[in-house]
Design a protein around this motif. Structure first.
Motif, PDB file in Angstrom:
ATOM      1  N   ASP A 110      32.504  -0.923 -10.756  1.00 28.29           N
ATOM      2  CA  ASP A 110      33.560  -1.027  -9.737  1.00 28.29           C
ATOM      3  C   ASP A 110      33.028  -1.727  -8.489  1.00 28.29           C
ATOM      4  N   ASP A 111      31.796  -1.416  -8.129  1.00 28.39           N
ATOM      5  CA  ASP A 111      31.213  -2.051  -6.942  1.00 28.39           C
ATOM      6  C   ASP A 111      31.046  -3.552  -7.156  1.00 28.39           C
ATOM      7  N   ARG A 115      32.905  -6.585  -5.025  1.00 26.60           N
ATOM      8  CA  ARG A 115      32.089  -7.487  -4.216  1.00 26.60           C
ATOM      9  C   ARG A 115      32.335  -8.962  -4.528  1.00 26.60           C
TER      10      ARG A 115
END
Length: 407
Positions: A110-111, A115
């Motif tokens: 998810d990060d 990003r």
């Protein structure tokens, strides 16, 4: 740093590898001479190191006759001997792993998905390519694995027009990886990168971007001596470009003519090589400025550099040296170090073919001062320096031989 050179260890020469490959086929030297068209005396001189086996066309002739890859003769990849070259080689395995994962689900966290920033990614791709063209290979190596991963994630999570932009960035990142791997001597992994460039460039739906990828594809066939296939790709691309409209298309047209000239030179077709070189020079003159479309570095400076490189490829040392007198004086100091160092490598080989050992050594040392790792990892430099050392085993030439692994 001072290098000891009193008792250097021996490393195989191209000629010794050629002899081993010949014996593997159970061929005599006379058989190899007959199969390649070289004289028996020439084959003996190559194998014994009395004659430098560094020209691409000669290596390709032997490789095709023996059914081997040219790197089996040149011994690439070379083992990096100095700390800077070791740092530059540190990312080879990680880059190869990223290339193998091409087309597989990226499975971003998810990060990672959150990003994704195409503007930031564009800056990172540009910086990686800038470092590579500046011959800062350790810096390139440090950035490539994460860059390739993030570009692959961007392709997976972006949609519609943004996805096409992401594919363009991925293609540029793959190009950077390809050039890095070739410089480090990992030709098989570089070929894999080229295939990834082709795929990503097609996905951009940009005709010029896709044609630029074909320039690299032609180089793959040229590198293994499949000159007809390389010529077909180049001619098809030149036909697709037609009368070039706009500077981007014109620079690409000129770059294809340079590639065609090199292909013809290695295929022993000097008249065709000179015809394409003239066409490239005309395109450069029409363009008027140096450009870097698709990382191809085409313009008046690159065309001038190739006017020296091409005669070197054909073994015309006197012509190369004569032309270099004019080119060197006009070579911009701020031209990319990668290209400048390669120019001095070619100039050194030209002096060597012309029988001037001292000027050949001076040119190699100049190349090394501009791009140490790229020069030390260059198979042609290593082989030529090895041959030079056979008759002069002390002083700067021997020290250079140690740094490039010629002993």
């Amino acid at each position: 740093m001072r290098y000891r050179y009193d008792t250097p260890q021996h490393s195989e020469s191209n000629g010794e590898r050629l002899a081993a490959l010949r014996k593997r086929r159970r061929w005599t030297q006379a058989t190899l001479a007959r199969e390649t068209g070289y004289s028996l005396a020439a084959v003996r001189a190559f194998e014994r190191g009395r004659r430098s086996l560094d020209r691409g066309s000669v290596i390709l002739t032997f490789a095709k006759a023996l059914g081997c890859h040219p790197t089996e003769i040149t011994g690439q990849p070379l083992a990096p001997g100095d700390e800077a070259s070791q740092d530059a080689a540190a990312a080879v395995s990680s880059v190869h792993r990223a290339l193998l994962r091409h087309g597989r689900p990226a499975r971003p966290t998810d990060d990672e998905a959150a990003r994704v920033d195409l503007t930031g990614l564009q800056g990172r791709v540009r910086e990686a390519n800038r470092l590579r063209s500046s011959a800062a290979l350790a810096g390139t190596a440090a950035r490539l694995p994460a860059l390739l991963r993030d570009a692959q994630v961007a392709v997976e999570v972006c949609e519609a027009g943004d996805r096409r932009v992401a594919y363009g960035l991925l293609a540029s990142a793959y190009e950077c990886a390809m050039q890095y791997l070739y410089t480090m001597g990992h030709s098989a992994a570089a070929t894999l990168a080229t295939e990834r460039v082709l795929w990503a460039a097609e996905a951009t739906e940009d005709p010029l971007r896709a044609l630029a990828a074909r320039w690299y594809q032609a180089g793959e066939f040229l590198a293994i001596g499949e000159h007809d296939d390389a010529a077909d790709i180049i001619e098809e691309s030149l036909k697709a470009l037609g009368p070039a409209k706009g500077p981007e298309a014109l620079s690409l047209l000129g770059a294809f003519h340079l590639k065609a000239a090199l292909n013809a030179a290695r295929a022993a077709s000097p008249a065709v090589a000179e015809e394409h070189m003239s066409a490239a020079t005309a395109a450069a003159d029409q363009l008027g400025v140096d450009r870097n479309d698709f990382e191809l570095q085409f313009g008046p400076t690159n065309a001038a550099i190739w006017s020296v490189s091409l005669p070197v490829e054909m073994g015309r040392g006197r012509e190369a040296v004569r032309t270099a007198e004019y080119v060197t004086a006009g070579l911009p100091d701020d031209y990319p170090p990668e290209r400048r160092s390669h120019y001095f490598i070619d100039m050194g080989r030209g002096h060597w073919y012309n029988g001037d050992r001292d000027k050949a050594l001076a040119a190699f040392l100049e190349a090394e001062s501009i791009a140490p790792t790229a020069t030390r990892m260059h198979a042609g430099v290593r082989e030529t320096v090895r041959t030079m050392i056979r008759t002069q085993r002390r002083g700067p030439v021997l020290e250079l031989g140690i740094r490039v692994g010629a002993l």
